[in-house]
Scaffold this active site. Structure first.
Site, PDB file in Angstrom:
ATOM      1  N   ARG A  45      47.899  27.084  -5.579  1.00 41.32           N
ATOM      2  CA  ARG A  45      48.962  27.085  -4.574  1.00 41.32           C
ATOM      3  C   ARG A  45      50.023  28.069  -5.051  1.00 41.32           C
ATOM      4  NH1 ARG A  45      52.183  26.398  -8.162  1.00 41.32           N
ATOM      5  NH2 ARG A  45      53.763  26.192  -6.563  1.00 41.32           N
ATOM      6  N   GLY A  46      51.061  28.253  -4.229  1.00 44.51           N
ATOM      7  CA  GLY A  46      52.081  29.259  -4.553  1.00 44.51           C
ATOM      8  C   GLY A  46      51.738  30.533  -3.783  1.00 44.51           C
ATOM      9  N   ALA A  47      52.729  31.066  -3.050  1.00 46.89           N
ATOM     10  CA  ALA A  47      52.450  32.153  -2.105  1.00 46.89           C
ATOM     11  C   ALA A  47      51.737  33.366  -2.722  1.00 46.89           C
ATOM     12  CB  ALA A  47      53.758  32.563  -1.427  1.00 46.89           C
ATOM     13  N   ARG A  88      45.890  28.411   4.847  1.00 46.31           N
ATOM     14  CA  ARG A  88      47.272  27.884   4.840  1.00 46.31           C
ATOM     15  C   ARG A  88      48.132  28.859   5.645  1.00 46.31           C
ATOM     16  NH1 ARG A  88      49.726  25.734  -0.602  1.00 46.31           N
ATOM     17  NH2 ARG A  88      50.987  24.582   0.898  1.00 46.31           N
ATOM     18  N   ASP A 234      58.026  31.687   0.482  1.00 43.05           N
ATOM     19  CA  ASP A 234      56.690  31.833   1.069  1.00 43.05           C
ATOM     20  C   ASP A 234      56.663  32.879   2.170  1.00 43.05           C
ATOM     21  OD1 ASP A 234      56.749  28.973  -0.131  1.00 43.05           O
ATOM     22  OD2 ASP A 234      54.641  29.558   0.082  1.00 43.05           O
ATOM     23  N   LYS A 245      59.386  25.834  -0.093  1.00 43.97           N
ATOM     24  CA  LYS A 245      58.997  24.419  -0.160  1.00 43.97           C
ATOM     25  C   LYS A 245      59.998  23.511   0.546  1.00 43.97           C
ATOM     26  CE  LYS A 245      56.029  23.057  -1.438  1.00 43.97           C
ATOM     27  NZ  LYS A 245      54.952  22.877  -0.423  1.00 43.97           N
TER      28      LYS A 245
HETATM   29  O1  MRU Z   1      52.778  24.244  -1.305  1.00 43.48           O
HETATM   30  P1  MRU Z   1      52.912  25.246  -2.406  1.00 43.48           P
HETATM   31  O2  MRU Z   1      52.862  24.653  -3.771  1.00 43.48           O
HETATM   32  O3  MRU Z   1      51.960  26.406  -2.220  1.00 43.48           O
HETATM   33  O4  MRU Z   1      54.382  25.826  -2.213  1.00 43.48           O
HETATM   34  C1  MRU Z   1      54.858  26.756  -3.138  1.00 43.48           C
HETATM   35  C2  MRU Z   1      56.265  27.164  -2.900  1.00 43.48           C
HETATM   36  O5  MRU Z   1      56.914  26.735  -1.972  1.00 43.48           O
HETATM   37  C3  MRU Z   1      56.824  28.208  -3.812  1.00 43.48           C
HETATM   38  O6  MRU Z   1      58.184  28.025  -4.015  1.00 43.48           O
HETATM   39  C4  MRU Z   1      56.584  29.584  -3.189  1.00 43.48           C
HETATM   40  O7  MRU Z   1      55.252  29.728  -2.821  1.00 43.48           O
HETATM   41  C5  MRU Z   1      56.976  30.685  -4.085  1.00 43.48           C
HETATM   42  S1  MRU Z   1      55.862  30.861  -5.443  1.00 43.48           S
HETATM   43  C6  MRU Z   1      56.295  32.233  -6.309  1.00 43.48           C
END
Ligand code: MRU
Length: 341
Positions: A45-47, A88, A234, A245
């Site tokens: 996960r994480g953009a 996603r 994101d 988030k």
């Molecule tokens: O649902 P997730 O864990 O994919 O959400 C991640 C976030 O909201 C992060 O803050 C965002 O992707 C930035 S990661 C560098």
């Protein structure tokens, strides 16, 4: 640094983030379904990381088809890309990485070495993300003062990116410069990115970190317990409105009320040049079961309805500046974002 994603002989290996911080288990992705499943189920996960994984996913998918029928057509590549894109909806890095892969395919589709060229493109996307984060971190670290207490939400660290981090990249870079920092990490219910991932990463890096339940932010801001807030993103619209988030917006409101600087750190792959403002950002809604259960433990009545939006949008007016690998973007965001990208 945490080895959370690597590519070896046509197979993508992903550290299963659902098991952290207690177990380090890798998932092997040998088929397109393995990769789409890993993104949907939040093994990764994480953009920025989702974008990188999708880029490797194109290679995995193309390779699978070539092994099955000897060649991969334009329609096959489009189909692979479409399946990855719908995993996603909120992080725009996914579409950005898929476009880069599509462009590489378009240029080299008749080359017998096409699969290797696509592999090299995915590796470049990965490597450039890490390099970009280091530069972003260095820019952002100038905003941090020795002795700062910094609040962050979710996990925008090495685990959410190619391997350095955006919000946590800024914190890492400031730490590497010798600045003494304390980080307050929110738990980030219900997936607990903060409790499980941010705390783990910062602890490994030797950076002081304290964990708080999400609902403590207001009190800490009011009692002068926070000097700065830094979060990831994101998707950032042309006017600076930022999806991140769920819960980020409430933190921004608290920071604004108490005049605490609120920074967003993100690479250029997170900027969506196609949308004017944050109202146009699609917000992922995940299964309410992820709220009702903590791993396998039911927390409420089985038949109660639960709602889980994964992201919210912080209006640009609550953001003090946006930290990128091209420099720090100040207000007015619309004009300055356009000038930088
Ligand atoms: O649902 P997730 O864990 O994919 O959400 C991640 C976030 O909201 C992060 O803050 C965002 O992707 C930035 S990661 C560098």
């Amino acid at each position: 640094m945490i080895d959370h994603i690597y590519w070896k002989e046509g197979v993508l290996y992903l550290l299963d983030q659902r098991q952290l911080p207690f177990r380090k288990e890798y998932v092997e992705c040998r088929s397109l379904n393995d990769v789409t499943g890993a993104i949907k189920k939040m093994i990764v996960r994480g953009a920025p990381l989702i974008g990188i994984v999708a880029a490797y996913g194109v290679v995995v998918g193309a390779r699978e088809i070539i092994q099955r029928k000897g060649h991969c057509s334009d329609a096959d590549i489009q189909n692979i890309s479409r399946k990855l894109l719908i995993t996603r909806p909120t992080a725009v890095n996914l579409a950005w990485a898929l476009k880069r892969m599509q462009d590489a395919y378009n240029l080299h589709k008749d080359d017998p070495d096409m699969l290797n060229i696509l592999t090299r493109e995915a590796i470049s996307i990965h490597v450039e993300d890490v390099e970009g984060n280091r530069i972003l971190g260095a820019y952002g670290s100038d905003l941090i003062d020795d002795g700062d207490t910094i609040l962050t939400h979710c996990n925008a660290g090495a685990l959410a990116t190619g391997g350095y981090g955006t919000a946590l990249g800024v914190i890492r870079a400031a730490h590497e410069k010798g600045k003494r920092i304390k980080v307050i990490a929110t738990e980030t219910r219900p997936y607990f990115q903060g409790a499980r991932l941010t705390v783990f990463e910062l602890h490994e890096a030797g950076i002081e970190v304290e964990l708080i339940p999400d609902n403590h932010v207001g009190l800490l801001c009011a009692r002068r317990g926070i000097d700065k807030v830094i979060v990831g993103a994101d998707r950032i619209a042309r006017n600076g409105d930022t999806a991140n988030k769920i819960g980020t917006f409430m933190i921004a409101l608290c920071a604004h009320k108490y005049h605490i600087p609120f920074y967003v750190a993100a690479p250029q792959s997170t900027f969506d040049r196609a949308i004017d403002n944050g109202d146009l950002i699609e917000i992922e809604e995940r299964d309410g079961k992820e709220v009702k259960y903590l791993r396998k433990t039911l927390l409420t009545l089985e038949d109660v309805k639960a709602r889980y939006y994964s992201f919210d949008v912080t209006p640009a007016k609550y953001i003090s500046a946006i930290i990128t690998e091209r420099g720090i973007i100040d207000k007015p965001f619309k004009k300055n974002i356009q000038r930088l990208f």
